[in-house]
Scaffold this motif. Structure first.
Motif, PDB file in Angstrom:
ATOM      1  N   TRP A   1      11.482   5.713  -0.639  1.00 46.82           N
ATOM      2  CA  TRP A   1      10.037   5.805  -0.809  1.00 46.82           C
ATOM      3  C   TRP A   1       9.415   5.695   0.590  1.00 46.82           C
ATOM      4  O   TRP A   1       9.326   4.623   1.173  1.00 46.82           O
TER       5      TRP A   1
ATOM      6  N   TYR B   1       0.842  -1.202   0.000  1.00 46.67           N
ATOM      7  CA  TYR B   1       0.000   0.000   0.000  1.00 46.67           C
ATOM      8  C   TYR B   1       0.874   1.249   0.000  1.00 46.67           C
ATOM      9  O   TYR B   1       1.878   1.320   0.706  1.00 46.67           O
ATOM     10  N   SER B   2       0.468   2.235  -0.807  1.00 46.15           N
ATOM     11  CA  SER B   2       1.142   3.524  -0.822  1.00 46.15           C
ATOM     12  C   SER B   2       0.105   4.639  -0.762  1.00 46.15           C
ATOM     13  O   SER B   2      -1.029   4.480  -1.240  1.00 46.15           O
ATOM     14  N   HIS B   3       0.488   5.762  -0.179  1.00 44.88           N
ATOM     15  CA  HIS B   3      -0.410   6.921  -0.122  1.00 44.88           C
ATOM     16  C   HIS B   3      -0.845   7.329  -1.518  1.00 44.88           C
ATOM     17  O   HIS B   3      -1.997   7.704  -1.758  1.00 44.88           O
ATOM     18  N   HIS B   4       0.075   7.240  -2.486  1.00 43.26           N
ATOM     19  CA  HIS B   4      -0.268   7.544  -3.880  1.00 43.26           C
ATOM     20  C   HIS B   4       0.835   6.996  -4.798  1.00 43.26           C
ATOM     21  O   HIS B   4       1.980   6.795  -4.372  1.00 43.26           O
TER      22      HIS B   4
ATOM     23  N   SER C   1       4.105   0.670   2.421  1.00 39.74           N
ATOM     24  CA  SER C   1       4.216  -0.395   3.420  1.00 39.74           C
ATOM     25  C   SER C   1       3.654  -1.676   2.839  1.00 39.74           C
ATOM     26  O   SER C   1       2.757  -1.655   1.991  1.00 39.74           O
TER      27      SER C   1
ATOM     28  N   HIS D   1      -8.718  10.691  -5.869  1.00 39.48           N
ATOM     29  CA  HIS D   1      -8.957   9.425  -5.180  1.00 39.48           C
ATOM     30  C   HIS D   1      -9.573   8.431  -6.166  1.00 39.48           C
ATOM     31  O   HIS D   1     -10.525   8.747  -6.885  1.00 39.48           O
TER      32      HIS D   1
ATOM     33  N   LYS E   1      -4.487   7.635  -6.127  1.00 43.04           N
ATOM     34  CA  LYS E   1      -4.495   7.826  -4.673  1.00 43.04           C
ATOM     35  C   LYS E   1      -5.738   7.160  -4.111  1.00 43.04           C
ATOM     36  O   LYS E   1      -6.857   7.583  -4.447  1.00 43.04           O
ATOM     37  N   PRO E   2      -5.584   6.096  -3.303  1.00 42.17           N
ATOM     38  CA  PRO E   2      -4.315   5.482  -2.886  1.00 42.17           C
ATOM     39  C   PRO E   2      -3.702   4.645  -3.999  1.00 42.17           C
ATOM     40  O   PRO E   2      -4.338   4.376  -5.008  1.00 42.17           O
TER      41      PRO E   2
ATOM     42  N   HIS F   1       6.243   6.739   1.837  1.00 44.22           N
ATOM     43  CA  HIS F   1       4.824   6.444   2.059  1.00 44.22           C
ATOM     44  C   HIS F   1       4.447   5.109   1.420  1.00 44.22           C
ATOM     45  O   HIS F   1       3.623   5.035   0.515  1.00 44.22           O
TER      46      HIS F   1
ATOM     47  N   LYS G   1       1.372  -4.484   3.536  1.00 45.95           N
ATOM     48  CA  LYS G   1       0.264  -4.680   4.459  1.00 45.95           C
ATOM     49  C   LYS G   1      -0.001  -6.155   4.769  1.00 45.95           C
ATOM     50  O   LYS G   1      -0.495  -6.489   5.848  1.00 45.95           O
TER      51      LYS G   1
ATOM     52  N   ASP H   1      -4.368  15.232  -8.058  1.00 43.50           N
ATOM     53  CA  ASP H   1      -4.410  14.549  -6.772  1.00 43.50           C
ATOM     54  C   ASP H   1      -5.817  13.994  -6.545  1.00 43.50           C
ATOM     55  O   ASP H   1      -6.636  14.595  -5.887  1.00 43.50           O
TER      56      ASP H   1
END
Length: 291
Positions: A215, A160-163, A219, A259, A190-191, A217, A221, A257
């Motif tokens: 990098w 998973y990344s913020h964007h 992780s 979603h 995003k995401p 942002h 999961k 930006d």
């Protein structure tokens, strides 16, 4: 007197020129076609954002049998004042042997004088010291072939990344997945979400490559390990590596930006027997598209 980034980048280019003269054949030294020009443009202007870190791969023939070992190189902007990121890999080596080889390589590089160019030294060390690991690998393979075939393990990683927007980052993701024979997808926007599945060592190498150098942002999961007596291809959920994009909600102007439509993403996960992953990724139950 403190060494500047400009001075370090000039030294990096000199070392690349030296390596290109040592490895002139096509495929021996591989680097992005814009890697050197982008540094040269920065050196001419000495202003603006720093260029991407210099990254390249050197294919080495080891021993009389010409076994293939690849040295992957990633240079921080302040190299040679700081240590380079070096990683030697070979399809002929098991994961543990590869780890031992790289541990010894790192130890050797750390013993050299700080501030000196050392990639050429690393190349020579790998050529001189890889053969015992390759010979041990051949012996292990011969012994294994006489035993009962062990079960294979497929690994599936949910990242998973913020964007995820940048084209150079997306290119790195897709190139790495293809090189490592990984299937799955990359959800842009995003995401941002990445799923890769394949051999355990290939998934771990993918994770190592894409999160370097910084990098923030991102992780991992969730990780799934699926044991199978046949080929791991029989338990893959994806047949290729997809570029996944859905309709966006909202419009925030030039920043792009937006979603992604998570309802469509949930339906996609359900179609691939992965609806349960939605809650793991986002912390909410996937009820957006329930019948």
């Amino acid at each position: 007197m403190a060494v500047t980034v400009k001075e370090c980048l000039e030294l990096q280019l000199l070392e690349v020129e030296m390596l290109l003269s040592m490895f002139p054949k096509r495929g021996e030294l591989s680097l992005d076609e814009d890697a050197v020009p982008s540094i040269q443009r920065y050196l001419r202007s000495a202003a603006g954002a720093l260029p991407p870190q210099l990254e390249y791969r050197i294919a080495l023939d080891v021993g009389e049998a010409k076994a293939k070992v690849e040295l992957q190189v990633l240079l921080p902007h302040m190299y040679p004042q700081v240590a380079p990121q070096l990683f030697a890999r070979s399809d002929a080596l098991h994961r543990q042997q590869q780890l031992q080889l790289n541990t010894r390589l790192a130890s050797h590089i750390s013993s050299l004088d700080s501030g000196d160019l050392c990639v050429c030294e690393a190349v020579q060390w790998v050529k001189d010291n890889s053969l015992p690991f390759l010979e041990n690998s051949e012996t292990s393979s011969e012994c294994a072939s006489k035993e009962v075939r062990v079960k294979e393990m497929l690994r599936r990683m949910w990242i998973y990344s913020h964007h995820i927007y940048r084209q150079e980052l997306r290119k790195k993701i897709f190139d790495s997945a293809k090189k490592l024979n990984l299937t799955g997808f990359c959800l842009t926007g995003k995401p941002g979400v990445i799923c890769v599945e394949g051999l355990q060592e290939n998934c771990e190498e993918f994770w190592r490559v894409i999160r370097y150098p910084n990098w923030k942002h991102i992780s991992c999961k969730h990780v799934e390990n699926i044991e199978t007596e046949g080929s791991i291809d029989n338990v893959r959920l994806f047949h290729g590596f997809e570029d996944l994009q859905f309709e966006a909600h909202g419009d925030y102007g030039l920043r792009n930006d937006y979603h992604m439509d998570l309802g469509q993403f949930l339906e996609f996960l359900k179609q691939h027997q992965s609806g349960h992953i939605f809650q793991i990724l986002f912390g909410i139950e996937g009820k957006l598209a329930e019948n």
